[in-house]
Scaffold this active site. Structure first.
Site, PDB file in Angstrom:
ATOM      1  N   GLU A 177      -4.630   2.760   7.170  1.00 50.49           N
ATOM      2  CA  GLU A 177      -4.441   2.743   5.708  1.00 50.49           C
ATOM      3  C   GLU A 177      -5.178   3.930   5.099  1.00 50.49           C
ATOM      4  O   GLU A 177      -4.716   4.556   4.153  1.00 50.49           O
ATOM      5  CB  GLU A 177      -4.981   1.426   5.133  1.00 50.49           C
ATOM      6  CG  GLU A 177      -4.816   1.328   3.622  1.00 50.49           C
ATOM      7  CD  GLU A 177      -5.151  -0.052   3.065  1.00 50.49           C
ATOM      8  OE1 GLU A 177      -4.937  -1.061   3.775  1.00 50.49           O
ATOM      9  OE2 GLU A 177      -5.637  -0.112   1.929  1.00 50.49           O
ATOM     10  N   CYS A 187     -10.255  -1.117   3.565  1.00 45.57           N
ATOM     11  CA  CYS A 187      -9.625  -1.475   4.845  1.00 45.57           C
ATOM     12  C   CYS A 187      -9.146  -0.212   5.550  1.00 45.57           C
ATOM     13  O   CYS A 187      -8.432   0.605   4.961  1.00 45.57           O
ATOM     14  CB  CYS A 187      -8.461  -2.431   4.612  1.00 45.57           C
ATOM     15  SG  CYS A 187      -9.060  -4.068   4.172  1.00 45.57           S
ATOM     16  N   ARG A 225       0.823  -1.222   0.000  1.00 39.88           N
ATOM     17  CA  ARG A 225       0.000   0.000   0.000  1.00 39.88           C
ATOM     18  C   ARG A 225       0.853   1.266   0.000  1.00 39.88           C
ATOM     19  O   ARG A 225       0.506   2.265   0.597  1.00 39.88           O
ATOM     20  CB  ARG A 225      -0.953   0.048   1.217  1.00 39.88           C
ATOM     21  CG  ARG A 225      -1.971  -1.052   1.380  1.00 39.88           C
ATOM     22  CD  ARG A 225      -2.961  -1.091   0.244  1.00 39.88           C
ATOM     23  NE  ARG A 225      -2.409  -1.853  -0.849  1.00 39.88           N
ATOM     24  CZ  ARG A 225      -2.419  -3.189  -0.936  1.00 39.88           C
ATOM     25  NH1 ARG A 225      -2.963  -3.884  -0.004  1.00 39.88           N
ATOM     26  NH2 ARG A 225      -1.902  -3.813  -1.970  1.00 39.88           N
TER      27      ARG A 225
HETATM   28  C1  LIG Z   1     -15.223  -0.670  -1.055  1.00 32.10           C
HETATM   29  C2  LIG Z   1     -13.731  -0.433  -1.102  1.00 32.10           C
HETATM   30  C3  LIG Z   1     -12.877  -1.504  -1.296  1.00 32.10           C
HETATM   31  C4  LIG Z   1     -11.493  -1.302  -1.346  1.00 32.10           C
HETATM   32  N1  LIG Z   1     -10.668  -2.367  -1.545  1.00 32.10           N
HETATM   33  C5  LIG Z   1      -9.342  -2.160  -1.679  1.00 32.10           C
HETATM   34  C6  LIG Z   1      -8.449  -3.252  -1.974  1.00 32.10           C
HETATM   35  O1  LIG Z   1      -8.848  -4.395  -2.114  1.00 32.10           O
HETATM   36  N2  LIG Z   1      -7.135  -2.966  -2.115  1.00 32.10           N
HETATM   37  C7  LIG Z   1      -6.636  -1.693  -1.997  1.00 32.10           C
HETATM   38  O2  LIG Z   1      -5.424  -1.492  -2.169  1.00 32.10           O
HETATM   39  N3  LIG Z   1      -7.450  -0.661  -1.708  1.00 32.10           N
HETATM   40  C8  LIG Z   1      -8.784  -0.858  -1.550  1.00 32.10           C
HETATM   41  N4  LIG Z   1      -9.595   0.194  -1.243  1.00 32.10           N
HETATM   42  C9  LIG Z   1      -9.007   1.534  -1.044  1.00 32.10           C
HETATM   43  C10 LIG Z   1      -8.900   2.338  -2.336  1.00 32.10           C
HETATM   44  O3  LIG Z   1      -9.676   1.739  -3.350  1.00 32.10           O
HETATM   45  C11 LIG Z   1      -7.450   2.423  -2.806  1.00 32.10           C
HETATM   46  O4  LIG Z   1      -6.583   2.938  -1.811  1.00 32.10           O
HETATM   47  C12 LIG Z   1      -7.284   3.280  -4.065  1.00 32.10           C
HETATM   48  O5  LIG Z   1      -5.965   3.164  -4.515  1.00 32.10           O
HETATM   49  C13 LIG Z   1      -7.616   4.745  -3.809  1.00 32.10           C
HETATM   50  O6  LIG Z   1      -7.588   5.422  -5.052  1.00 32.10           O
HETATM   51  P1  LIG Z   1      -8.340   6.815  -5.229  1.00 32.10           P
HETATM   52  O7  LIG Z   1      -8.181   7.265  -6.620  1.00 32.10           O
HETATM   53  O8  LIG Z   1      -9.723   6.698  -4.730  1.00 32.10           O
HETATM   54  O9  LIG Z   1      -7.469   7.734  -4.285  1.00 32.10           O
HETATM   55  P2  LIG Z   1      -7.970   8.780  -3.188  1.00 32.10           P
HETATM   56  O10 LIG Z   1      -8.695   8.050  -2.112  1.00 32.10           O
HETATM   57  O11 LIG Z   1      -8.674   9.899  -3.836  1.00 32.10           O
HETATM   58  O12 LIG Z   1      -6.567   9.282  -2.627  1.00 32.10           O
HETATM   59  C14 LIG Z   1      -5.711   8.391  -1.923  1.00 32.10           C
HETATM   60  C15 LIG Z   1      -4.312   9.008  -1.840  1.00 32.10           C
HETATM   61  O13 LIG Z   1      -3.759   9.070  -3.159  1.00 32.10           O
HETATM   62  C16 LIG Z   1      -3.405  10.421  -3.477  1.00 32.10           C
HETATM   63  N5  LIG Z   1      -3.679  10.638  -4.901  1.00 32.10           N
HETATM   64  C17 LIG Z   1      -4.818  10.381  -5.588  1.00 32.10           C
HETATM   65  N6  LIG Z   1      -4.669  10.703  -6.889  1.00 32.10           N
HETATM   66  C18 LIG Z   1      -3.407  11.188  -7.017  1.00 32.10           C
HETATM   67  C19 LIG Z   1      -2.644  11.704  -8.116  1.00 32.10           C
HETATM   68  N7  LIG Z   1      -3.137  11.802  -9.361  1.00 32.10           N
HETATM   69  N8  LIG Z   1      -1.386  12.131  -7.877  1.00 32.10           N
HETATM   70  C20 LIG Z   1      -0.859  12.051  -6.639  1.00 32.10           C
HETATM   71  N9  LIG Z   1      -1.509  11.577  -5.563  1.00 32.10           N
HETATM   72  C21 LIG Z   1      -2.773  11.147  -5.756  1.00 32.10           C
HETATM   73  C22 LIG Z   1      -4.285  11.285  -2.593  1.00 32.10           C
HETATM   74  O14 LIG Z   1      -3.712  12.565  -2.403  1.00 32.10           O
HETATM   75  C23 LIG Z   1      -4.320  10.449  -1.329  1.00 32.10           C
HETATM   76  O15 LIG Z   1      -3.143  10.654  -0.578  1.00 32.10           O
HETATM   77  C24 LIG Z   1     -10.982   0.012  -1.192  1.00 32.10           C
HETATM   78  C25 LIG Z   1     -11.849   1.082  -1.007  1.00 32.10           C
HETATM   79  C26 LIG Z   1     -13.217   0.875  -0.958  1.00 32.10           C
HETATM   80  C27 LIG Z   1     -14.135   2.053  -0.774  1.00 32.10           C
END
Ligand SMILES: Cc1cc2nc3c(=O)[nH]c(=O)nc-3n(C[C@H](O)[C@H](O)[C@H](O)COP(=O)(O)OP(=O)(O)OC[C@H]3O[C@@H](n4cnc5c(N)ncnc54)[C@H](O)[C@@H]3O)c2cc1C
Length: 300
Positions: free
Chosen positions: A295, A219, A171
């Protein structure tokens, strides 16, 4: 704040609610939410914020974010314009903009007969957020297929980082640049039908064990490092063994289905979620001597 943006012509909203931008659906507004419509606009915006010492946050699809009830001072940038969502497939190399949707890309690449992303089926994310967080699970993570990334630093300078300069771990990625603009993924040709079957299988496994229909950030805690005997430890199992399933503060609850998901019910606030997370952390520490690390990213 209005003056800060006046001559830049970047599409933006002042005092913009962030709750609808996150999967939790809670939290206060951003002082400014900007959605630049080109890399040039983003560079000008970044440089201006940098000069003025304004805090900048980058928003992906908000699937791993908890925004405080008081909101976020400063600038929140979302790369949702079409120019940041482009996807190009060239042989086995896929170039995806930071704002592209990971779930759609998982399906698109599987149908095209390219293997490498099916292991993260069911993970909600933008490409930028997935690369930053090294989204993954027990079947693999996105870091394994990243060939290079295009990034922009906080003063607007754009550069590439190749696989050899990058490290992806649980992660976590070693990318320190403020903005991930694009990722080049190196996938492996495979049978589209078999890949689609695998996508479905992994998605089903996920939906059987996780409350995917509820508001959450996935998580809440990372799995701790292995125990003294070297065996892997699961945060979800520790939370479950500590009897935390169903623990509730206001509208926030430790999911009865999966103890590592804290879900937000109607009326929930960010403070409720933080109270549940703090309590869970404390109880697990008291019972097992393990300090769980969050996380979920908390803003500001
Ligand atoms: C139902 C559910 C299930 C999930 N299951 C998993 C799983 O199985 N495995 C897993 O790893 N995660 C899981 N997650 C968590 C999430 O999906 C991941 O962490 C995902 O990578 C977040 O991406 P995001 O675009 O939504 O980022 P955000 O939540 O919008 O941001 C997360 C971080 O990334 C940074 N960020 C976002 N975009 C950029 C960019 N373009 N440049 C620089 N920094 C950036 C943000 O500033 C922040 O620090 C789950 C979440 C949910 C709601």
């Amino acid at each position: 704040m209005r003056q800060f943006l006046d001559d830049l012509h970047v599409p933006h909203t002042l005092d913009a609610p962030l709750a609808p931008e996150t999967w939790y659906g809670v939290g206060g507004p951003a002082a400014v939410l900007a959605r630049p419509s080109s890399a040039q606009q983003l560079a000008a915006l970044a440089a201006r914020a940098h000069e003025q010492g304004l805090p900048v946050h980058v928003l992906g699809s908000g699937a791993n974010l908890l925004v405080a009830d008081a909101g976020v001072p400063g600038l929140v940038v979302k790369l949702s314009d079409a120019c940041f969502r482009r996807v190009e497939i060239n042989g086995n190399i896929v170039t995806a903009g930071a704002g592209a949707d990971l779930a759609k890309l998982v399906l698109q690449t599987a149908k095209t007969g390219l293997s490498g992303l099916e292991c993260i089926a069911g993970v909600p994310a933008s490409i930028g957020g997935a690369v930053r967080m090294n989204a993954g699970g027990r079947f693999g993570d996105i870091g394994r297929v990243v060939r290079r990334v295009k990034v922009m630093d906080s003063s607007g300078h754009v550069y590439y980082r190749d696989r050899e300069d990058l490290a992806f771990s649980y992660r976590k990625s070693s990318i320190v640049a403020k903005f991930i603009l694009e990722a080049e993924l190196e996938l492996t040709p495979d049978d589209p039908d078999a890949l689609m079957q695998e996508v479905k299988r992994i998605f089903m496994l996920k939906s059987e064990s996780q409350p995917l229909g509820d508001h959450s950030a996935g998580c809440a805690f990372k799995n701790p490092s292995p125990g003294p005997d070297g065996s892997p430890r699961s945060a979800g199992k520790l939370l479950d063994q500590a009897g935390l399933k169903g623990f509730r503060v206001g509208g926030a609850e430790v999911s009865p289905q999966h103890a590592n998901f804290t879900v937000a019910h109607p009326g929930c606030t960010a403070a409720d979620i933080l109270a549940v997370l703090d309590h869970a952390q404390r109880v697990v520490f008291e019972k097992f001597g393990v300090k769980l690390e969050r996380e979920v990213v908390v803003w500001p």
